[in-house]
Design an enzyme around this catalytic site. Structure first.
Site, PDB file in Angstrom:
ATOM      1  N   LYS A  13       0.845  -1.213   0.000  1.00  0.00           N
ATOM      2  CA  LYS A  13       0.000   0.000   0.000  1.00  0.00           C
ATOM      3  C   LYS A  13       0.874   1.255   0.000  1.00  0.00           C
ATOM      4  O   LYS A  13       0.666   2.177  -0.784  1.00  0.00           O
ATOM      5  CB  LYS A  13      -0.928   0.039   1.239  1.00  0.00           C
ATOM      6  N   ARG A  88      -9.668   0.962   8.766  1.00  0.00           N
ATOM      7  CA  ARG A  88      -9.291  -0.414   9.119  1.00  0.00           C
ATOM      8  C   ARG A  88     -10.365  -1.135   9.907  1.00  0.00           C
ATOM      9  O   ARG A  88     -10.161  -2.294  10.281  1.00  0.00           O
ATOM     10  CB  ARG A  88      -8.034  -0.362   9.982  1.00  0.00           C
ATOM     11  N   ARG A 127      12.077  -6.651   5.361  1.00  0.00           N
ATOM     12  CA  ARG A 127      12.048  -5.189   5.215  1.00  0.00           C
ATOM     13  C   ARG A 127      12.862  -4.512   6.307  1.00  0.00           C
ATOM     14  O   ARG A 127      12.855  -4.929   7.460  1.00  0.00           O
ATOM     15  CB  ARG A 127      10.601  -4.701   5.302  1.00  0.00           C
ATOM     16  N   ARG A 160      11.471  -2.359  11.824  1.00  0.00           N
ATOM     17  CA  ARG A 160      10.297  -1.870  12.548  1.00  0.00           C
ATOM     18  C   ARG A 160       9.974  -2.841  13.678  1.00  0.00           C
ATOM     19  O   ARG A 160      10.117  -4.051  13.505  1.00  0.00           O
ATOM     20  CB  ARG A 160       9.110  -1.793  11.579  1.00  0.00           C
ATOM     21  N   ARG A 171      -0.698  -9.322  13.108  1.00  0.00           N
ATOM     22  CA  ARG A 171      -1.239  -8.262  12.241  1.00  0.00           C
ATOM     23  C   ARG A 171      -2.134  -8.863  11.154  1.00  0.00           C
ATOM     24  O   ARG A 171      -3.165  -8.295  10.789  1.00  0.00           O
ATOM     25  CB  ARG A 171      -0.085  -7.470  11.596  1.00  0.00           C
TER      26      ARG A 171
HETATM   27  P1  AP5 Z   1       4.793  -1.595   1.835  1.00  0.00           P
HETATM   28  O1  AP5 Z   1       4.542  -0.757   0.645  1.00  0.00           O
HETATM   29  O2  AP5 Z   1       5.455  -0.981   3.022  1.00  0.00           O
HETATM   30  O3  AP5 Z   1       3.443  -2.320   2.267  1.00  0.00           O
HETATM   31  P2  AP5 Z   1       2.269  -1.803   3.176  1.00  0.00           P
HETATM   32  O4  AP5 Z   1       1.042  -2.491   2.683  1.00  0.00           O
HETATM   33  O5  AP5 Z   1       2.246  -0.316   3.210  1.00  0.00           O
HETATM   34  O6  AP5 Z   1       2.764  -2.441   4.551  1.00  0.00           O
HETATM   35  P3  AP5 Z   1       2.830  -1.879   6.033  1.00  0.00           P
HETATM   36  O7  AP5 Z   1       3.587  -2.903   6.839  1.00  0.00           O
HETATM   37  O8  AP5 Z   1       3.343  -0.497   6.093  1.00  0.00           O
HETATM   38  O9  AP5 Z   1       1.322  -1.955   6.373  1.00  0.00           O
HETATM   39  P4  AP5 Z   1       0.612  -2.115   7.707  1.00  0.00           P
HETATM   40  O10 AP5 Z   1      -0.774  -1.967   7.272  1.00  0.00           O
HETATM   41  O11 AP5 Z   1       0.907  -3.306   8.509  1.00  0.00           O
HETATM   42  O12 AP5 Z   1       1.289  -0.978   8.584  1.00  0.00           O
HETATM   43  P5  AP5 Z   1       0.798   0.453   9.008  1.00  0.00           P
HETATM   44  O13 AP5 Z   1       2.007   1.282   9.067  1.00  0.00           O
HETATM   45  O14 AP5 Z   1      -0.371   0.913   8.212  1.00  0.00           O
HETATM   46  O15 AP5 Z   1       5.623  -2.873   1.357  1.00  0.00           O
HETATM   47  C1  AP5 Z   1       6.071  -3.840   2.283  1.00  0.00           C
HETATM   48  C2  AP5 Z   1       7.452  -4.362   1.823  1.00  0.00           C
HETATM   49  O16 AP5 Z   1       7.283  -5.056   0.590  1.00  0.00           O
HETATM   50  C3  AP5 Z   1       8.433  -3.221   1.529  1.00  0.00           C
HETATM   51  O17 AP5 Z   1       9.718  -3.597   1.956  1.00  0.00           O
HETATM   52  C4  AP5 Z   1       8.398  -3.050  -0.004  1.00  0.00           C
HETATM   53  O18 AP5 Z   1       9.622  -2.632  -0.547  1.00  0.00           O
HETATM   54  C5  AP5 Z   1       8.053  -4.453  -0.451  1.00  0.00           C
HETATM   55  N1  AP5 Z   1       7.213  -4.435  -1.664  1.00  0.00           N
HETATM   56  C6  AP5 Z   1       6.162  -3.607  -1.923  1.00  0.00           C
HETATM   57  N2  AP5 Z   1       5.620  -3.908  -3.108  1.00  0.00           N
HETATM   58  C7  AP5 Z   1       6.329  -4.962  -3.599  1.00  0.00           C
HETATM   59  C8  AP5 Z   1       6.239  -5.738  -4.795  1.00  0.00           C
HETATM   60  N3  AP5 Z   1       5.287  -5.504  -5.724  1.00  0.00           N
HETATM   61  N4  AP5 Z   1       7.132  -6.739  -4.969  1.00  0.00           N
HETATM   62  C9  AP5 Z   1       8.094  -7.006  -4.038  1.00  0.00           C
HETATM   63  N5  AP5 Z   1       8.233  -6.300  -2.882  1.00  0.00           N
HETATM   64  C10 AP5 Z   1       7.353  -5.296  -2.671  1.00  0.00           C
HETATM   65  O19 AP5 Z   1       0.261   0.167  10.488  1.00  0.00           O
HETATM   66  C11 AP5 Z   1       1.114  -0.212  11.541  1.00  0.00           C
HETATM   67  C12 AP5 Z   1       0.306  -0.317  12.829  1.00  0.00           C
HETATM   68  O20 AP5 Z   1      -0.245   0.982  13.166  1.00  0.00           O
HETATM   69  C13 AP5 Z   1      -0.919  -1.232  12.765  1.00  0.00           C
HETATM   70  O21 AP5 Z   1      -0.577  -2.580  13.022  1.00  0.00           O
HETATM   71  C14 AP5 Z   1      -1.788  -0.624  13.885  1.00  0.00           C
HETATM   72  O22 AP5 Z   1      -1.333  -0.998  15.162  1.00  0.00           O
HETATM   73  C15 AP5 Z   1      -1.555   0.866  13.711  1.00  0.00           C
HETATM   74  N6  AP5 Z   1      -2.499   1.493  12.781  1.00  0.00           N
HETATM   75  C16 AP5 Z   1      -2.202   2.068  11.570  1.00  0.00           C
HETATM   76  N7  AP5 Z   1      -3.307   2.531  10.995  1.00  0.00           N
HETATM   77  C17 AP5 Z   1      -4.335   2.260  11.839  1.00  0.00           C
HETATM   78  C18 AP5 Z   1      -5.738   2.470  11.770  1.00  0.00           C
HETATM   79  N8  AP5 Z   1      -6.307   3.052  10.689  1.00  0.00           N
HETATM   80  N9  AP5 Z   1      -6.496   2.027  12.806  1.00  0.00           N
HETATM   81  C19 AP5 Z   1      -5.932   1.449  13.901  1.00  0.00           C
HETATM   82  N10 AP5 Z   1      -4.608   1.197  14.022  1.00  0.00           N
HETATM   83  C20 AP5 Z   1      -3.817   1.605  12.991  1.00  0.00           C
END
Ligand code: AP5
Length: 214
Positions: A13, A88, A127, A160, A171
């Site tokens: 994402k 979410r 990552r 992270r 997660r």
């Molecule tokens: P990346 O692009 O970082 O993927 P992502 O979907 O953004 O993954 P995140 O881990 O950031 O998502 P998340 O939803 O767990 O974390 P968030 O920060 O929102 O890609 C991942 C890896 O894959 C990278 O290394 C990239 O290079 C690689 N990659 C990407 N595309 C690729 C491809 N096509 N091929 C190969 N490799 C690829 O949330 C973290 C925490 O915050 C949550 O667990 C929760 O506790 C809290 N939180 C955040 N938002 C909320 C909310 N709305 N409500 C409640 N709690 C929340």
């Protein structure tokens, strides 16, 4: 353009949101990035969110809706935005719909990026991230330099705290139980599309853009 990039942790994402943000000049609004910044700055929100994030659980809806409301009030949101990692839960999706109505904004388009769990686990366990600017390093597409110093800002490259296998599993479970049902919310409105995220970053982007051009 008012978009949601939807999907499980690690589907790409953030990676795709950055590309859309650059090409279409609209901000990427990542609740995960906002929460990590609050944790780094040790704000009241950061103190509440820190342990919850380490456990792979969700931060309470009211806190998330508050930070979104404040973010939407900023000037760069006036021509659109990409929501990354929000909404979410169903209450977050409902709160977002209310806010969009109050602000008289057009309907959101929800784009899902889907990737099998075993690929997600591989991506997230390998990552690394800059602790200062959040830049992403991954052996598959952007390996971290040997000195572990961010090539963008000079910050330290770290893992992270939620990118370990146990928390990633948690997660993914949280996603299945609380977030996956949000899909139905947008499907019912006919505003939901899905792309295969198990392709190269550029190929996924081409597929997303094809939908945006419809
Ligand atoms: P990346 O692009 O970082 O993927 P992502 O979907 O953004 O993954 P995140 O881990 O950031 O998502 P998340 O939803 O767990 O974390 P968030 O920060 O929102 O890609 C991942 C890896 O894959 C990278 O290394 C990239 O290079 C690689 N990659 C990407 N595309 C690729 C491809 N096509 N091929 C190969 N490799 C690829 O949330 C973290 C925490 O915050 C949550 O667990 C929760 O506790 C809290 N939180 C955040 N938002 C909320 C909310 N709305 N409500 C409640 N709690 C929340």
């Amino acid at each position: 353009m008012y978009l949601i990039l939807f999907g499980a942790p690690g589907v790409g994402k953030g990676t795709q949101a950055k590309k859309i943000s650059k090409e279409f000049s609209i901000p990427q609004i990542s609740t995960g990035d906002m929460l990590r910044e609050a944790v780094r700055n040790n704000t009241e929100l950061g103190q509440k969110a820190s342990e919850i994030m380490k456990r792979g659980e969700l931060v309470p809806d009211d806190l998330i809706l508050n930070i979104i409301k404040e973010r939407f009030a900023q000037a760069d949101c006036k021509n659109g935005f990409i929501l990354d990692g929000f909404p979410r839960t169903i209450p977050q999706a409902e709160g977002l719909a209310d806010l969009m109505n109050q602000l008289d904004l057009p309907p959101l388009l929800c784009l899902e990026v889907a990737v099998p769990n075993e690929i997600i686990i591989k991506r997230l366990t390998t990552r690394e991230t800059c602790e200062k600017c959040g830049a992403d390093y991954n052996p598959a597409n952007n390996p971290a330099p040997a000195d572990r110093i961010c090539t963008i800002c000079g910050g330290k490259i770290i893992k992270r705290s939620d990118d370990n296998e146990d928390t990633i599993q948690k997660r993914l479970q949280t996603y299945e139980n609380q977030t996956a049902p949000v899909k139905g919310f947008y499907e019912k409105q006919g505003r939901f599309y899905a792309v295969d995220g198990n392709k190269s970053v550029d190929e996924v982007y081409v597929d997303l853009k094809a939908i945006l051009k419809k």
